[in-house]
Scaffold this motif. Structure first.
Motif, mmCIF file in Angstrom:
data_model
loop_
_atom_site.group_PDB
_atom_site.id
_atom_site.type_symbol
_atom_site.label_atom_id
_atom_site.label_comp_id
_atom_site.label_asym_id
_atom_site.label_seq_id
_atom_site.Cartn_x
_atom_site.Cartn_y
_atom_site.Cartn_z
ATOM 1 N N GLY A 105 -42.119 -39.088 -70.693
ATOM 2 C CA GLY A 105 -42.561 -38.665 -69.278
ATOM 3 C C GLY A 105 -41.560 -38.451 -68.356
ATOM 4 N N ARG A 106 -42.148 -39.073 -67.487
ATOM 5 C CA ARG A 106 -40.912 -39.244 -66.452
ATOM 6 C C ARG A 106 -40.041 -40.239 -66.076
ATOM 7 N N SER A 107 -40.405 -41.162 -66.963
ATOM 8 C CA SER A 107 -39.187 -42.573 -66.669
ATOM 9 C C SER A 107 -37.674 -41.832 -67.428
ATOM 10 N N ARG A 108 -37.677 -41.209 -68.307
ATOM 11 C CA ARG A 108 -35.948 -40.820 -68.359
ATOM 12 C C ARG A 108 -35.303 -40.401 -67.404
ATOM 13 N N GLU A 109 -35.848 -39.772 -65.764
ATOM 14 C CA GLU A 109 -35.216 -39.313 -65.053
ATOM 15 C C GLU A 109 -35.760 -40.319 -63.776
ATOM 16 N N ARG A 110 -35.986 -41.650 -63.894
ATOM 17 C CA ARG A 110 -35.831 -42.744 -63.560
ATOM 18 C C ARG A 110 -35.075 -43.273 -63.137
ATOM 19 N N ALA A 111 -35.183 -43.449 -64.713
ATOM 20 C CA ALA A 111 -34.129 -44.719 -65.181
ATOM 21 C C ALA A 111 -32.612 -44.898 -65.878
ATOM 22 N N SER A 112 -31.441 -45.526 -65.376
ATOM 23 C CA SER A 112 -30.276 -44.617 -65.785
ATOM 24 C C SER A 112 -29.550 -44.719 -67.344
ATOM 25 N N ALA A 113 -29.007 -44.315 -67.703
ATOM 26 C CA ALA A 113 -28.325 -43.816 -69.138
ATOM 27 C C ALA A 113 -28.405 -44.541 -70.076
ATOM 28 N N SER A 114 -27.574 -46.254 -69.369
ATOM 29 C CA SER A 114 -27.963 -47.092 -70.517
ATOM 30 C C SER A 114 -29.262 -47.338 -70.686
ATOM 31 N N ILE A 115 -30.138 -47.375 -70.090
ATOM 32 C CA ILE A 115 -31.248 -48.742 -70.149
ATOM 33 C C ILE A 115 -32.063 -47.495 -71.443
ATOM 34 N N PRO A 116 -32.320 -48.505 -72.857
ATOM 35 C CA PRO A 116 -33.476 -47.768 -73.945
ATOM 36 C C PRO A 116 -34.494 -47.445 -73.478
ATOM 37 N N ASP A 117 -35.023 -46.355 -74.286
ATOM 38 C CA ASP A 117 -35.951 -45.817 -74.175
ATOM 39 C C ASP A 117 -36.819 -46.576 -73.942
ATOM 40 N N GLU A 118 -37.528 -47.677 -74.702
ATOM 41 C CA GLU A 118 -38.454 -48.603 -74.251
ATOM 42 C C GLU A 118 -38.694 -49.329 -73.464
ATOM 43 N N ASP A 119 -37.207 -49.496 -72.513
ATOM 44 C CA ASP A 119 -37.367 -50.100 -71.331
ATOM 45 C C ASP A 119 -36.922 -48.915 -69.843
ATOM 46 N N ALA A 120 -37.328 -47.951 -70.484
ATOM 47 C CA ALA A 120 -37.239 -46.611 -69.173
ATOM 48 C C ALA A 120 -39.395 -46.708 -69.892
ATOM 49 N N LEU A 121 -39.558 -46.867 -70.629
ATOM 50 C CA LEU A 121 -41.211 -46.360 -70.620
ATOM 51 C C LEU A 121 -41.822 -47.882 -70.078
ATOM 52 N N ALA A 122 -41.384 -48.669 -70.253
ATOM 53 C CA ALA A 122 -42.234 -49.812 -69.839
ATOM 54 C C ALA A 122 -41.471 -50.116 -68.562
ATOM 55 N N ASP A 128 -50.235 -43.934 -63.657
ATOM 56 C CA ASP A 128 -51.370 -42.802 -64.124
ATOM 57 C C ASP A 128 -50.288 -42.056 -65.797
ATOM 58 N N GLU A 129 -49.134 -42.701 -65.755
ATOM 59 C CA GLU A 129 -48.472 -42.783 -67.581
ATOM 60 C C GLU A 129 -48.879 -44.236 -68.563
ATOM 61 N N GLY A 274 -58.782 -44.949 -69.878
ATOM 62 C CA GLY A 274 -57.118 -45.713 -70.088
ATOM 63 C C GLY A 274 -56.100 -44.755 -70.521
ATOM 64 N N ARG A 275 -56.753 -44.275 -71.773
ATOM 65 C CA ARG A 275 -55.608 -43.298 -73.165
ATOM 66 C C ARG A 275 -55.761 -42.468 -71.988
ATOM 67 N N LEU A 276 -56.571 -42.080 -70.841
ATOM 68 C CA LEU A 276 -55.674 -40.376 -70.410
ATOM 69 C C LEU A 276 -55.339 -40.867 -69.316
ATOM 70 N N GLY A 277 -54.731 -42.059 -69.155
ATOM 71 C CA GLY A 277 -54.233 -42.433 -67.766
ATOM 72 C C GLY A 277 -55.253 -42.519 -66.726
ATOM 73 N N GLU A 278 -56.947 -42.624 -65.996
ATOM 74 C CA GLU A 278 -57.183 -43.151 -65.223
ATOM 75 C C GLU A 278 -57.467 -45.054 -65.130
ATOM 76 N N HIS A 279 -56.753 -45.400 -64.570
ATOM 77 C CA HIS A 279 -56.944 -46.991 -63.989
ATOM 78 C C HIS A 279 -57.330 -47.026 -62.610
ATOM 79 N N GLY A 280 -57.437 -48.017 -63.004
ATOM 80 C CA GLY A 280 -58.157 -48.489 -61.435
ATOM 81 C C GLY A 280 -57.005 -49.945 -60.351
ATOM 82 N N PRO A 281 -57.089 -50.255 -59.317
ATOM 83 C CA PRO A 281 -56.109 -51.226 -58.890
ATOM 84 C C PRO A 281 -55.508 -52.141 -59.464
ATOM 85 N N GLU A 282 -56.466 -52.749 -60.459
ATOM 86 C CA GLU A 282 -55.536 -53.624 -60.732
ATOM 87 C C GLU A 282 -54.521 -53.498 -61.973
ATOM 88 N N LEU A 283 -54.591 -52.658 -62.416
ATOM 89 C CA LEU A 283 -53.048 -51.732 -62.943
ATOM 90 C C LEU A 283 -52.096 -52.171 -62.250
#
Length: 302
Positions: A105-122, A128-129, A274-283
């Motif tokens: 998704g957009r996580s790789r664009e926001r995270a620095s190159a040194s950050i592993p993929d799993e951390d970028a995703l987290a 909504d992602e 939720g599987r489609l990225g629709e969540h409430g304010p609690e998330l």
């Protein structure tokens, strides 16, 4: 040579890489596992499915850590923390698998190159992602409600992981084979608490029943498959959640009956929002806490 702190010692012992949390001599659970995507399996579907399972684990782990320093017993704080750590381990492997097939998704664009993929995703995806269910994202409520939610979540996840051991994807099969042992403990630990509370004092029974009544509506979308799950289940890679409904129903009914708690009517199936990225304010609120430090210092290493 004298080391200033235990962290320095760990760092030097493993080449000074600075990633001591995952680099201190623990066995790599996927060592030697073939990471090739099976023939005929769409990479995007596989990655999305891994996000579903990984996000459930990551978000529920974050919820459980909110009980550290607040649980009713000191030993229970340790137990809850251990459950959360197990789920974080599962999340790490599943998010890494998603990253390995370029579902970032957009996580790789926001995270620095040194950050592993799993951390970028987290840490660098917005709400909504995320592909977690409402059951994982819901607020804890009191301790009784937390144990009921953990019972439901662990029962569903264990049923899915038991079947995923036969997945055509070797990585999913390996993650599931490791996870079933952890999830069996999670389910049994939660069940013991539900039994203790439900068949305890009048007040503990009242609170446990209130927890059941609060959690039960969250079962509505757990057994509704997305198109991704249907395609991967047909390909022998994933599990159609509808296939575990009967097992989950039997386990939950048995536990609640023995706890002298009333089993609410089973909710009608609902779309898997939720599987489609629709969540409430609690998330959104939960992710602000989970991701805040990483987003303030996106280039930091630990």
């Amino acid at each position: 040579m004298h080391e200033e702190t235990v962290y320095d010692a760990l760092d030097h012992a493993h080449g000074g890489e600075g990633h001591w949390a995952f680099g201190t001599g623990f066995d790599e659970p996927l060592a030697g596992v073939d990471t090739t995507v099976p023939d005929g399996v769409d990479h995007a579907d596989l990655g999305t499915y891994c996000l579903m399972l990984g996000d459930d684990a990551l978000v529920l782990a974050q919820r459980l850590t909110q009980w550290v320093t607040a649980a009713p017993e000191l030993e229970e704080e340790v137990a809850i923390a251990n459950v959360a750590l197990d789920l974080l381990g599962q999340a790490r492997l599943l998010l890494a698998r998603a990253g390995s097939v370029d579902v970032l998704g957009r996580s790789r664009e926001r995270a620095s190159a040194s950050i592993p993929d799993e951390d970028a995703l987290a840490y660098f995806r917005d709400a909504d992602e995320f592909r977690c269910t409402a059951l994982s994202a819901a607020d804890n409520g009191d301790f009784g409600q937390t144990m009921v939610r953990l019972l439901v979540a662990a029962t569903v996840r264990l049923a899915v992981f038991a079947r995923l051991r036969d997945s055509r994807d070797p990585v999913l099969a390996a993650i599931a084979a490791k996870g079933v042992h952890e999830l069996t403990y999670h389910r049994d630990h939660a069940a013991r608490w539900v039994l203790r509370l439900g068949d305890g004092t009048a007040e503990s029974s009242r609170r446990a029943q209130a927890g059941v009544d609060a959690v039960w509506p969250l079962l509505a979308d757990l057994f509704t498959a997305t198109d991704v799950e249907r395609r991967l289940a047909a390909a022998g890679v994933a599990v159609d959640p509808a296939d575990v409904r009967a097992e989950v129903h039997d386990v939950l009914t048995t536990v609640l009956d023995r706890a002298t708690l009333r089993v609410p009517p089973w909710p009608a199936d609902a779309p898997p929002r939720g599987r489609l990225g629709e969540h409430g304010p609690e998330l959104v609120a939960l992710l602000e806490t989970l991701q805040g430090l990483a987003r303030q210092h996106p280039a930091a290493t630990w």
